[in-house]
Design a protein around this motif. Structure first.
Motif: not given
Length: 120
Positions: A31-36, A41-42, A50-58, A61-63
């Protein structure tokens, strides 16, 4: 096919999970970039949506995490409401493989994700 779906809008996330699950996919949702980032990783998915605009990291940042920190070539499909050409060009420069503007057709999204895996 193992799919990571990073989307902060709960209803859309649920619809995406349902669509991909009904099509024989194992779905990991965030539900957010950090969780993604942590899920990537896991669990090492076959494709990332991925959506672009998410809480904590977009999504950007995931890309960056996937391409520059992990040096992974996992296919990435970006979903966004933006039609800004500069933003779209940026996500491709960062390493996204495809871009779909919201609103979108669910069947087309599924086919695009499947195509990315087969091309990879």
């Amino acid at each position: 096919m193992k799919v990571l779906i990073a989307e902060d809008e709960p209803l859309l996330r649920r619809l995406l999970i349902d669509k991909f699950s009904r099509n024989d996919c194992t779905v990991i949702s965030a539900e957010n970039g950090l969780a993604a980032i942590e899920s990537f990783d896991n669990l090492q998915p076959d494709v990332v949506i991925t959506d672009l605009n998410m809480p904590y990291a977009g999504g950007q940042e995931l890309i960056l995490h996937i391409r520059e920190s992990k040096f992974a070539d996992t296919p990435i499909l970006v979903l966004s409401v933006t039609s800004n050409e500069h933003t779209i060009n940026d996500v491709f420069r960062l390493g996204a493989n495809d871009f779909v503007e919201k609103p979108f057709r669910m069947n087309e999204l599924l086919l695009r994700a499947q195509r990315l895996i087969h091309l990879n």
